[in-house]
Design a protein around this motif. Structure first.
Motif, short mmCIF file in Angstrom:
data_model
loop_
_atom_site.label_atom_id
_atom_site.label_comp_id
_atom_site.label_asym_id
_atom_site.label_seq_id
_atom_site.Cartn_x
_atom_site.Cartn_y
_atom_site.Cartn_z
N UNK A 56 0.87 -1.17 0.00
CA UNK A 56 0.00 0.00 0.00
C UNK A 56 0.91 1.22 0.00
N UNK A 57 0.75 2.11 -0.99
CA UNK A 57 1.58 3.30 -1.09
C UNK A 57 0.68 4.53 -1.12
N UNK A 58 0.86 5.40 -0.14
CA UNK A 58 0.09 6.63 -0.05
C UNK A 58 0.69 7.71 -0.95
N UNK A 59 -0.12 8.65 -1.45
CA UNK A 59 0.42 9.74 -2.26
C UNK A 59 1.35 10.63 -1.42
N UNK A 60 2.23 11.37 -2.09
CA UNK A 60 3.26 12.15 -1.37
C UNK A 60 2.74 13.11 -0.31
N UNK A 61 1.60 13.73 -0.53
CA UNK A 61 1.11 14.71 0.46
C UNK A 61 0.66 14.07 1.77
N UNK A 62 0.57 12.74 1.80
CA UNK A 62 0.19 12.06 3.03
C UNK A 62 1.37 11.49 3.81
N UNK A 63 2.57 11.59 3.24
CA UNK A 63 3.75 11.09 3.95
C UNK A 63 4.01 11.93 5.19
N UNK A 64 4.45 11.28 6.24
CA UNK A 64 4.77 11.93 7.52
C UNK A 64 3.59 12.70 8.13
N UNK A 71 -5.06 -2.48 10.82
CA UNK A 71 -4.94 -1.02 10.95
C UNK A 71 -4.03 -0.47 9.85
N UNK A 72 -4.33 0.73 9.40
CA UNK A 72 -3.49 1.41 8.42
C UNK A 72 -2.34 2.06 9.18
N UNK A 73 -1.13 1.52 8.97
CA UNK A 73 0.06 2.02 9.67
C UNK A 73 1.22 2.18 8.68
N UNK A 74 1.18 3.24 7.88
CA UNK A 74 2.27 3.43 6.91
C UNK A 74 3.56 3.88 7.59
N UNK A 75 4.68 3.53 6.95
CA UNK A 75 5.97 3.99 7.44
C UNK A 75 6.16 5.46 7.03
N UNK A 76 7.26 6.10 7.42
CA UNK A 76 7.46 7.52 7.06
C UNK A 76 7.45 7.77 5.55
N UNK A 77 7.77 6.76 4.75
CA UNK A 77 7.74 6.90 3.29
C UNK A 77 6.33 6.70 2.73
N UNK A 78 5.35 6.46 3.59
CA UNK A 78 3.98 6.31 3.15
C UNK A 78 3.65 4.94 2.60
N UNK A 79 4.39 3.91 3.03
CA UNK A 79 4.15 2.56 2.52
C UNK A 79 3.84 1.60 3.66
N UNK A 80 3.05 0.58 3.33
CA UNK A 80 2.75 -0.49 4.27
C UNK A 80 2.70 -1.79 3.48
N UNK A 81 3.45 -2.78 3.95
CA UNK A 81 3.50 -4.08 3.29
C UNK A 81 2.73 -5.09 4.13
N UNK A 82 1.78 -5.76 3.49
CA UNK A 82 0.98 -6.79 4.17
C UNK A 82 1.48 -8.14 3.70
N UNK A 83 1.82 -9.00 4.65
CA UNK A 83 2.42 -10.30 4.37
C UNK A 83 1.53 -11.14 3.45
N UNK A 84 2.14 -11.76 2.46
CA UNK A 84 1.43 -12.57 1.47
C UNK A 84 0.76 -13.79 2.09
N UNK A 85 1.29 -14.28 3.19
CA UNK A 85 0.76 -15.49 3.81
C UNK A 85 -0.63 -15.31 4.41
N UNK A 86 -1.09 -14.07 4.56
CA UNK A 86 -2.43 -13.82 5.07
C UNK A 86 -3.50 -14.11 4.03
N UNK A 87 -3.10 -14.16 2.77
CA UNK A 87 -4.06 -14.26 1.67
C UNK A 87 -4.07 -15.65 1.04
N UNK A 88 -5.20 -15.97 0.41
CA UNK A 88 -5.27 -17.13 -0.46
C UNK A 88 -5.55 -16.59 -1.87
N UNK A 89 -5.32 -17.42 -2.87
CA UNK A 89 -5.54 -16.98 -4.24
C UNK A 89 -7.01 -16.62 -4.45
N UNK A 90 -7.22 -15.56 -5.20
CA UNK A 90 -8.58 -15.16 -5.52
C UNK A 90 -8.74 -13.66 -5.48
#
Length: 145
Positions: free
Chosen positions: A72-80, A102-121
């Motif tokens: 998940x990558x937020x637009x630049x105006x939402x960073x920090x 919860x939406x918890x982006x890092x200072x660069x405005x990104x959040x990575x959600x682990x692939x193991x939480x998902x199944x195909x579809x």
């Protein structure tokens, strides 16, 4: 066999067919989109306002599938910025596979959600967040391979 017996056989077969249909329909699982459907409907004005606020951003939130997970990558105006929000990965085919985080982006405005939480579809990603007491809402379809 006379015609009276044939009529009785037809009625018995018809009744057995109806009982089979009733039994199968009672065992069919029906998932609602949300358990509190009517309460959510009353809050829909916030969703409308949130979509309008997202349209005012320089770019929408980017949702991309990567080998490690979903980024998940937020637009630049939402960073920090101080953002409080929620990510919902809604699975239309099985509500038991929905994921809420919860939406918890890092200072660069990104959040990575682990692939193991998902199944195909297919998932419908729903992002809801608040910044400066303004609601924001975005939806996007995502196919996990």
């Amino acid at each position: 066999m006379n015609w009276g017996h044939k009529i009785i056989i037809v009625f018995v077969v018809f009744a057995a067919g109806i009982l089979t249909l009733v039994t199968k329909s009672m065992r069919t699982k029906i998932d609602m989109v949300t358990p509190d459907y009517y309460g959510e409907e009353l809050k829909y004005q916030q969703v409308i306002d949130g979509k309008e606020n997202v349209n005012r951003l320089s770019a929408p939130v980017a949702i991309a599938q990567q080998s490690a997970g979903v980024l998940i990558t937020l637009p630049p105006e939402l960073h920090d910025k101080h953002i409080t929000g929620k990510l919902t990965f809604y699975r239309p085919s099985d509500s038991g596979r929905d994921i809420a985080l919860p939406l918890q982006p890092d200072p660069a405005g990104q959040q990575l959600i682990n692939r193991q939480l998902f199944i195909k579809g297919q998932y419908k990603v729903k992002l809801t967040w608040t910044m400066n007491e303004q609601p924001y809402y975005q939806e996007q379809l995502l196919n996990i391979n």
